[in-house]
Design a protein around this motif. Structure first.
Motif, PDB file in Angstrom:
ATOM      1  N   ARG A  13       0.818  -1.221   0.000  1.00 50.97           N
ATOM      2  CA  ARG A  13       0.000   0.000   0.000  1.00 50.97           C
ATOM      3  C   ARG A  13       0.855   1.276   0.000  1.00 50.97           C
ATOM      4  O   ARG A  13       0.329   2.368  -0.190  1.00 50.97           O
ATOM      5  N   VAL A  14       2.160   1.133   0.227  1.00 49.58           N
ATOM      6  CA  VAL A  14       3.042   2.311   0.300  1.00 49.58           C
ATOM      7  C   VAL A  14       3.805   2.445  -1.009  1.00 49.58           C
ATOM      8  O   VAL A  14       4.683   1.638  -1.307  1.00 49.58           O
ATOM      9  N   PRO A  15       3.500   3.447  -1.803  1.00 47.28           N
ATOM     10  CA  PRO A  15       4.226   3.626  -3.066  1.00 47.28           C
ATOM     11  C   PRO A  15       5.651   4.120  -2.820  1.00 47.28           C
ATOM     12  O   PRO A  15       5.929   4.838  -1.847  1.00 47.28           O
ATOM     13  N   LEU A  16       6.569   3.732  -3.697  1.00 50.37           N
ATOM     14  CA  LEU A  16       7.965   4.147  -3.575  1.00 50.37           C
ATOM     15  C   LEU A  16       8.098   5.663  -3.619  1.00 50.37           C
ATOM     16  O   LEU A  16       8.947   6.247  -2.933  1.00 50.37           O
ATOM     17  N   SER A  17       7.255   6.317  -4.421  1.00 57.61           N
ATOM     18  CA  SER A  17       7.322   7.775  -4.533  1.00 57.61           C
ATOM     19  C   SER A  17       7.082   8.449  -3.182  1.00 57.61           C
ATOM     20  O   SER A  17       7.705   9.467  -2.852  1.00 57.61           O
ATOM     21  N   SER A  18       6.189   7.888  -2.372  1.00 55.12           N
ATOM     22  CA  SER A  18       5.926   8.450  -1.044  1.00 55.12           C
ATOM     23  C   SER A  18       7.150   8.328  -0.147  1.00 55.12           C
ATOM     24  O   SER A  18       7.453   9.233   0.644  1.00 55.12           O
ATOM     25  N   LEU A  19       7.859   7.225  -0.270  1.00 59.16           N
ATOM     26  CA  LEU A  19       9.067   7.031   0.548  1.00 59.16           C
ATOM     27  C   LEU A  19      10.167   7.997   0.127  1.00 59.16           C
ATOM     28  O   LEU A  19      10.923   8.498   0.966  1.00 59.16           O
ATOM     29  N   ARG A  20      10.269   8.275  -1.169  1.00 58.13           N
ATOM     30  CA  ARG A  20      11.264   9.244  -1.651  1.00 58.13           C
ATOM     31  C   ARG A  20      10.940  10.637  -1.111  1.00 58.13           C
ATOM     32  O   ARG A  20      11.834  11.385  -0.702  1.00 58.13           O
ATOM     33  N   VAL A  21       9.670  10.992  -1.088  1.00 60.45           N
ATOM     34  CA  VAL A  21       9.267  12.293  -0.548  1.00 60.45           C
ATOM     35  C   VAL A  21       9.556  12.345   0.948  1.00 60.45           C
ATOM     36  O   VAL A  21      10.102  13.331   1.461  1.00 60.45           O
ATOM     37  N   GLY A  26      12.475  14.316   5.533  1.00 62.76           N
ATOM     38  CA  GLY A  26      13.100  13.974   6.801  1.00 62.76           C
ATOM     39  C   GLY A  26      14.556  14.371   6.854  1.00 62.76           C
ATOM     40  O   GLY A  26      15.048  14.843   7.882  1.00 62.76           O
ATOM     41  N   ARG A  27      15.266  14.175   5.753  1.00 62.62           N
ATOM     42  CA  ARG A  27      16.688  14.521   5.700  1.00 62.62           C
ATOM     43  C   ARG A  27      16.906  16.016   5.782  1.00 62.62           C
ATOM     44  O   ARG A  27      17.829  16.500   6.464  1.00 62.62           O
ATOM     45  N   SER A  28      16.079  16.781   5.073  1.00 60.23           N
ATOM     46  CA  SER A  28      16.254  18.238   5.025  1.00 60.23           C
ATOM     47  C   SER A  28      15.562  18.950   6.181  1.00 60.23           C
ATOM     48  O   SER A  28      15.916  20.082   6.521  1.00 60.23           O
ATOM     49  N   GLY A  29      14.574  18.279   6.779  1.00 58.56           N
ATOM     50  CA  GLY A  29      13.806  18.928   7.842  1.00 58.56           C
ATOM     51  C   GLY A  29      12.929  20.045   7.334  1.00 58.56           C
ATOM     52  O   GLY A  29      12.560  20.955   8.079  1.00 58.56           O
ATOM     53  N   GLN A  33      12.188  22.575   1.118  1.00 54.19           N
ATOM     54  CA  GLN A  33      13.440  22.102   0.510  1.00 54.19           C
ATOM     55  C   GLN A  33      13.235  20.765  -0.189  1.00 54.19           C
ATOM     56  O   GLN A  33      13.799  20.529  -1.266  1.00 54.19           O
ATOM     57  N   ALA A  34      12.429  19.905   0.399  1.00 48.24           N
ATOM     58  CA  ALA A  34      12.136  18.618  -0.245  1.00 48.24           C
ATOM     59  C   ALA A  34      11.421  18.832  -1.566  1.00 48.24           C
ATOM     60  O   ALA A  34      11.696  18.158  -2.564  1.00 48.24           O
ATOM     61  N   ALA A  35      10.489  19.786  -1.600  1.00 53.97           N
ATOM     62  CA  ALA A  35       9.760  20.093  -2.831  1.00 53.97           C
ATOM     63  C   ALA A  35      10.707  20.589  -3.911  1.00 53.97           C
ATOM     64  O   ALA A  35      10.616  20.178  -5.079  1.00 53.97           O
ATOM     65  N   GLN A  36      11.629  21.492  -3.538  1.00 55.09           N
ATOM     66  CA  GLN A  36      12.597  22.000  -4.508  1.00 55.09           C
ATOM     67  C   GLN A  36      13.504  20.894  -5.035  1.00 55.09           C
ATOM     68  O   GLN A  36      13.809  20.839  -6.227  1.00 55.09           O
ATOM     69  N   LEU A  38      12.810  17.684  -5.280  1.00 50.69           N
ATOM     70  CA  LEU A  38      12.083  16.680  -6.060  1.00 50.69           C
ATOM     71  C   LEU A  38      11.292  17.273  -7.219  1.00 50.69           C
ATOM     72  O   LEU A  38      10.677  16.538  -7.988  1.00 50.69           O
ATOM     73  N   GLY A  39      11.301  18.600  -7.331  1.00 49.68           N
ATOM     74  CA  GLY A  39      10.544  19.238  -8.407  1.00 49.68           C
ATOM     75  C   GLY A  39       9.055  19.183  -8.183  1.00 49.68           C
ATOM     76  O   GLY A  39       8.284  19.044  -9.153  1.00 49.68           O
ATOM     77  N   LEU A  40       8.623  19.277  -6.924  1.00 47.78           N
ATOM     78  CA  LEU A  40       7.207  19.261  -6.574  1.00 47.78           C
ATOM     79  C   LEU A  40       6.833  20.565  -5.882  1.00 47.78           C
ATOM     80  O   LEU A  40       7.695  21.374  -5.533  1.00 47.78           O
ATOM     81  N   SER A  41       5.547  20.760  -5.665  1.00 50.59           N
ATOM     82  CA  SER A  41       5.107  21.906  -4.882  1.00 50.59           C
ATOM     83  C   SER A  41       5.112  21.528  -3.401  1.00 50.59           C
ATOM     84  O   SER A  41       4.963  20.345  -3.056  1.00 50.59           O
TER      85      SER A  41
END
Length: 301
Positions: A13-21, A26-29, A33-36, A38-41
């Protein structure tokens, strides 16, 4: 439903894309920054995290108006997700590489210096196609990060999920230079000599004296934290060392060390070293080659 089946169902039920996000946030806090990265909003990152939290029924972040911070469970999960993603990246890199991966060996320092290094040339000559990466330290190898393929450790690991293979039976006996041996004719003569000890050795002089029904001395003048240094001190005539004939095999063969009391006393026999490696379905293709070579060199059947 069993626990294993529940875990499998949860992973599905957990897509890989969710884990990447989650990993990036988590790494950046920071969701921004995570959006920038990964190219997401930022709103897409926030939505993905909330969906993941709902799926696994865990709060992964503590949110305020100014920042986000991992919860204790979130920090724990992040470490494992990062390892999993690292393993996938490593797998893709290896799959695309035209060269075989190196065989990464970790070993106890004195075993490396005294026994393995003098024989390693034979392995390299017999298997020149194997890229061997060699490291030595007193710490156990950490297989979780895929840093090593196998480890040769001193002393039996008390609790481990890894495979462990006992290596050769080692013999502890007093060793010294030929010059020092000229003044040793009985076990009692040891009391008149400097007795050298390796402090990390499982069995010490006191145990040898007791095993031979002899009164141990009260003072030891030289102590080292490596067998290699203790052996070198004995070679240089600094005293008598209680050491493994396996680790001192080279010095005994060359005659720089002798065992003056072996015919008069009992050796202490024990298994000093173990080959340890993780339980995996797939192993490095050179793993079995090195394992067989090592056991053959040690005479282990």
């Amino acid at each position: 439903m069993s626990e294993l089946n529940s875990r499998i169902a949860l992973l599905r039920r957990v897509p890989l894309s969710s884990l990447r996000v989650f990993e990036a946030a988590g790494r950046s806090g920071s969701f921004i920054q995570a959006a920038q990265e990964l190219g997401l909003s930022p709103s897409a990152v926030s939505h993905s995290i909330r969906k993941l939290e709902g799926t696994i029924d865990l709060a992964l972040f503590e949110r305020t108006t100014r920042e986000v911070q991992l919860t204790a469970k979130g920090q724990l999960l992040l470490e494992h997700v990062q390892r999993g993603l690292d393993e996938m990246h490593r797998g893709f890199a290896l799959a695309h590489s035209n060269e075989p991966p190196p065989l990464r060996l970790h070993t106890a320092p004195s075993f490396a210096t005294q026994w393995l290094m003098p024989r390693l040339g034979r392995f390299v000559q017999a298997y020149p196609h194997i890229d061997l990466r060699f490291s030595a330290s007193t710490d156990y190898a950490k297989f979780d990060n895929d840093d090593f393929d196998l480890d040769i450790v001193y002393g039996e690991p008390r609790q481990t999920l890894h495979e462990k293979v006992p290596l050769a039976v080692e013999h502890l006996t007093p060793l010294c230079s030929p010059e020092v041996a000229e003044r040793i004719h009985s076990p009692q003569d040891l009391h008149g000599h400097t007795l050298i000890q390796c402090e990390v050795q499982m069995l010490q002089w006191k145990g040898w004296f007791e095993a031979n029904h002899l009164l141990p001395p009260h003072h030891y003048a030289l102590r080292f934290d490596r067998s290699a240094m203790a052996i070198a001190a004995a070679v240089n005539g600094m005293g008598v060392v209680l050491e493994s004939t396996l680790l001192a095999a080279g010095e005994l063969e060359k005659g720089t060390l002798v065992a003056p009391l072996r015919a008069l006393t009992h050796d202490i026999q024990y298994i000093g070293h173990y080959l340890v490696y993780p339980r995996r379905r797939t192993r490095h293709e050179a793993f079995e080659v090195f394992k067989k070579w090592l056991l053959d060199e040690l005479g282990v059947r």
